[in-house]
Design an enzyme around this catalytic site. Structure first.
Site, PDB file in Angstrom:
ATOM      1  N   TRP A  45       0.843  -1.217   0.000  1.00  0.00           N
ATOM      2  CA  TRP A  45       0.000   0.000   0.000  1.00  0.00           C
ATOM      3  C   TRP A  45       0.862   1.243   0.000  1.00  0.00           C
ATOM      4  CZ3 TRP A  45      -5.033   2.057   0.901  1.00  0.00           C
ATOM      5  CH2 TRP A  45      -5.060   3.346   1.467  1.00  0.00           C
ATOM      6  N   ASN A  47       0.530   5.742   0.342  1.00  0.00           N
ATOM      7  CA  ASN A  47      -0.250   6.975   0.332  1.00  0.00           C
ATOM      8  C   ASN A  47       0.666   8.173   0.061  1.00  0.00           C
ATOM      9  OD1 ASN A  47      -0.365   5.763   3.255  1.00  0.00           O
ATOM     10  ND2 ASN A  47      -0.517   7.920   3.687  1.00  0.00           N
ATOM     11  N   ASP A  48       0.635   9.207   0.858  1.00  0.00           N
ATOM     12  CA  ASP A  48       1.195  10.521   0.508  1.00  0.00           C
ATOM     13  C   ASP A  48       2.593  10.528  -0.133  1.00  0.00           C
ATOM     14  OD1 ASP A  48      -0.806  10.646   2.383  1.00  0.00           O
ATOM     15  OD2 ASP A  48       0.346  11.772   3.854  1.00  0.00           O
ATOM     16  N   GLN A  64       4.625   7.347   1.502  1.00  0.00           N
ATOM     17  CA  GLN A  64       4.157   6.538   2.619  1.00  0.00           C
ATOM     18  C   GLN A  64       3.890   5.118   2.112  1.00  0.00           C
ATOM     19  OE1 GLN A  64       2.951   7.884   6.234  1.00  0.00           O
ATOM     20  NE2 GLN A  64       4.953   8.442   5.451  1.00  0.00           N
ATOM     21  N   TRP A  72      -3.679   0.321   4.561  1.00  0.00           N
ATOM     22  CA  TRP A  72      -2.845   1.193   5.380  1.00  0.00           C
ATOM     23  C   TRP A  72      -2.374   0.432   6.610  1.00  0.00           C
ATOM     24  CZ3 TRP A  72      -2.598   3.416  10.219  1.00  0.00           C
ATOM     25  CH2 TRP A  72      -1.772   4.541  10.336  1.00  0.00           C
ATOM     26  N   PHE A 107       5.743   8.758   9.642  1.00  0.00           N
ATOM     27  CA  PHE A 107       4.682   9.455   8.914  1.00  0.00           C
ATOM     28  C   PHE A 107       5.260  10.500   7.947  1.00  0.00           C
ATOM     29  CE2 PHE A 107       0.378   8.849  11.310  1.00  0.00           C
ATOM     30  CZ  PHE A 107       0.480   7.479  11.144  1.00  0.00           C
ATOM     31  N   ARG A 171       1.306  16.793  13.033  1.00  0.00           N
ATOM     32  CA  ARG A 171       2.133  16.050  12.067  1.00  0.00           C
ATOM     33  C   ARG A 171       2.306  16.742  10.712  1.00  0.00           C
ATOM     34  NH1 ARG A 171      -2.554  12.925  12.615  1.00  0.00           N
ATOM     35  NH2 ARG A 171      -3.968  13.018  10.827  1.00  0.00           N
ATOM     36  N   GLU A 226      -4.156  18.117   7.375  1.00  0.00           N
ATOM     37  CA  GLU A 226      -3.035  17.216   7.130  1.00  0.00           C
ATOM     38  C   GLU A 226      -2.150  17.782   6.019  1.00  0.00           C
ATOM     39  OE1 GLU A 226      -4.180  12.787   8.093  1.00  0.00           O
ATOM     40  OE2 GLU A 226      -5.455  13.484   6.472  1.00  0.00           O
TER      41      GLU A 226
HETATM   42  C1  FRU Z   1      -2.421  11.882   5.071  1.00  0.00           C
HETATM   43  C2  FRU Z   1      -1.828  11.222   6.310  1.00  0.00           C
HETATM   44  C3  FRU Z   1      -0.823  12.138   7.003  1.00  0.00           C
HETATM   45  C4  FRU Z   1       0.047  11.174   7.759  1.00  0.00           C
HETATM   46  C5  FRU Z   1       0.105  10.004   6.807  1.00  0.00           C
HETATM   47  C6  FRU Z   1       0.126   8.667   7.481  1.00  0.00           C
HETATM   48  O1  FRU Z   1      -2.909  10.961   4.151  1.00  0.00           O
HETATM   49  O2  FRU Z   1      -2.843  10.812   7.193  1.00  0.00           O
HETATM   50  O3  FRU Z   1      -1.417  13.114   7.827  1.00  0.00           O
HETATM   51  O4  FRU Z   1       1.318  11.670   8.043  1.00  0.00           O
HETATM   52  O5  FRU Z   1      -1.044  10.083   5.970  1.00  0.00           O
HETATM   53  O6  FRU Z   1       0.250   7.639   6.557  1.00  0.00           O
END
Ligand code: FRU
Length: 506
Positions: A45, A47-48, A64, A72, A107, A171, A226
């Site tokens: 998986w 993400n960001d 991420q 996640w 993160f 964060r 975020e």
């Molecule tokens: C945004 C988020 C961030 C965090 C990260 C964790 O998608 O929730 O705020 O640092 O992803 O994976």
């Protein structure tokens, strides 16, 4: 920068395990929807986008990553790099949780280059307060790591601890250099549950001082911002964020969480003065947590995460999940940002087919291509002459009738991505409203095995959505639907795109 004074945390063992996790998933991967044009992990998986930078001759994109599954989970930093923003290679996983403050995840964060030419990463160390899950909130602190090659990182621990026990979200540091000073912004959910962006500053990159809350979201329902970002563009400053708790109205903010920006003015040591309304970065189904950075030639570039917020998420059955958008260049267009694919992306085009101008009778459809994995489509619709109510393209059309429609919709007065005819994945439509006084509409559509990205009128609006085609060949069809008369397309051409992956995608 005297980093000797800070501890070093080692992570070789955790990184080796994480590599094995990705490798295992990679070996089982089904490629029916695996992207050829978008950054994704070989398995697992993502993400960001994180730590975007140009360092020692290469662009670096970290992201991420959960290396052990397609949902996640405990976050790591995956990594790809490129010499030219066109083709990319996978790099070893850059960071894995390895000390107490980041026990439950490394993160999101950002990268800067120090005066002594080191790559310095600021990111958030994450722990669950109850040690298990989010029910009692998070314990989050801003951490630092240093690299001399962009590949291997020495972790230096916490540089900004959370100052108040009642703060449950703290964060996503974004750092830049301003004159001789370093500035940092990150997202905070205050003890009153308001979404704010806090600013810090530092002279030595290690000791950080609180400056002020540089932005508070006006809506009390918005409890966290975020992945904030703050950058200069022309004579303005842009603040952007990914809002949690924002409610949708009409065409606005239809996704689970939504990313956008405001434009204004700011000087170091002062407040930010907002001068524009809030605008979404992207009006598709799947866009979140964008991060910008400055390319060596001065361009402001952005990558977003194509967030699969809504179940079902069919790529999770294929041993991988999630991708970034293609790189986009950001510029000012009045009180708005224009975002377009970087010009380098053109280099991926091959076999351009020019269909010239096309007139299509109402309720007719015309097959343009019969089996397409990737495509770069440029078209212009004559809005003045056309009388059909919907004019556009069926993409990923398979023999069972599945397709994603990208069209101009005269009733909604906008561009629509409509996924109601899809077997796989979340359905529904999204709309980007248009300035209806325009005579023509320009669409630039990038099709990948699992997605469409639609750039409207040279990037004045953008829409990014997943689209998971059913089995069999994937056609592209031009359609005109309902209304008083024909559709007039001034021009349409379609190129194939060669893959962004150097060698192979592992
Ligand atoms: C945004 C988020 C961030 C965090 C990260 C964790 O998608 O929730 O705020 O640092 O992803 O994976």
């Amino acid at each position: 920068m005297n980093i000797e004074s800070l501890p070093t945390y080692h992570q070789d063992e955790q990184l080796a395990q994480a590599e094995a996790g990705v490798e295992k998933l990679f070996k089982q991967r089904n490629d029916r929807w695996y992207p050829l044009e978008h950054i994704a992990s070989p398995g697992g998986w993502i993400n960001d986008p994180n730590g975007l930078c140009y360092y020692k001759g290469r662009y670096h994109v970290y992201y991420q990553l959960h290396p052990y599954g397609t949902k996640w989970g405990p976050m790591h930093w995956g990594h790809v790099s490129s010499e030219n923003l066109v083709t990319w290679r996978h790099e070893p996983i850059a960071m894995a949780p390895s000390f107490e403050a980041e026990r439950d995840g490394v993160f999101s964060g950002s990268a800067v280059i120090s005066d002594d030419n080191k790559l310095v990463i600021y990111y958030t160390g994450h722990r669950w307060r109850n040690g298990i899950d989010e029910r009692e909130g998070n314990l989050q602190e801003q951490c630092m790591a240093i690299s001399e090659d962009g590949i291997h990182f020495e972790k230096k621990g916490v540089v900004i601890p959370c100052p108040d026990d009642r703060i449950l979200h703290f964060r996503d540091p974004k750092v830049w250099k301003q004159g001789s000073e370093w500035r940092m912004v990150f997202g905070v959910s205050t003890p009153e549950h308001r979404g704010e962006i806090w600013m810090y500053h530092s002279n030595d990159m290690i000791h950080w001082e609180f400056d002020r809350p540089i932005y508070q979201h006006p809506d009390p329902d918005v409890f966290m911002l975020e992945c904030p970002d703050m950058f200069p563009l022309g004579d303005k400053w842009v603040i952007c964020y990914s809002a949690m708790g924002l409610k949708h109205t009409g065409f606005e903010a239809r996704n689970h969480n939504n990313a956008g920006y405001v434009i204004g003015s700011w000087q170091a040591g002062g407040d930010f003065h907002q001068e524009s309304d809030f605008h979404l970065w992207d009006r598709g189904h799947n866009f979140y947590a964008p991060q910008t950075f400055q390319a060596p030639d001065g361009r402001r570039l952005v990558f977003g995460w194509m967030s699969p917020f809504t179940e079902p998420i069919p790529m999770q059955d294929d041993s991988w999940c999630g991708q970034l958008t293609i790189p986009r260049v950001v510029s000012l267009a009045g009180d708005h940002l224009r975002t377009q694919p970087v010009h380098e992306f053109e280099q991926l085009k091959s076999n351009i087919q020019d269909f010239g101008s096309v007139n299509l009778a109402v309720n007719a459809s015309q097959k343009l291509l019969s089996d397409v994995q990737t495509a770069d489509i440029e078209m212009e619709i004559d809005l003045k002459r056309s009388q059909a109510e919907r004019i556009g393209l069926e993409i990923h059309r398979t023999s069972n009738g599945d397709h994603t429609l990208v069209c101009y919709d005269d009733q909604l007065q906008g561009v629509v991505i409509d996924r109601h005819c899809n077997t796989y994945g979340d359905r529904g439509y999204r709309t980007a409203p248009l300035d209806t006084t325009d005579d023509t509409l320009k669409l630039h559509i990038i099709v990948d095995r699992n997605s469409v990205e639609v750039y409207i009128n040279d990037g004045l609006e953008v829409m990014s959505s997943y689209s998971f085609p059913a089995e069999g060949p994937r056609e592209i069809r031009l359609i005109a639907e309902s209304g008083e008369g024909s559709a007039y397309i001034n021009r349409i051409s379609i190129a194939q795109l060669t893959t962004i992956w150097e060698g192979n995608d592992r």
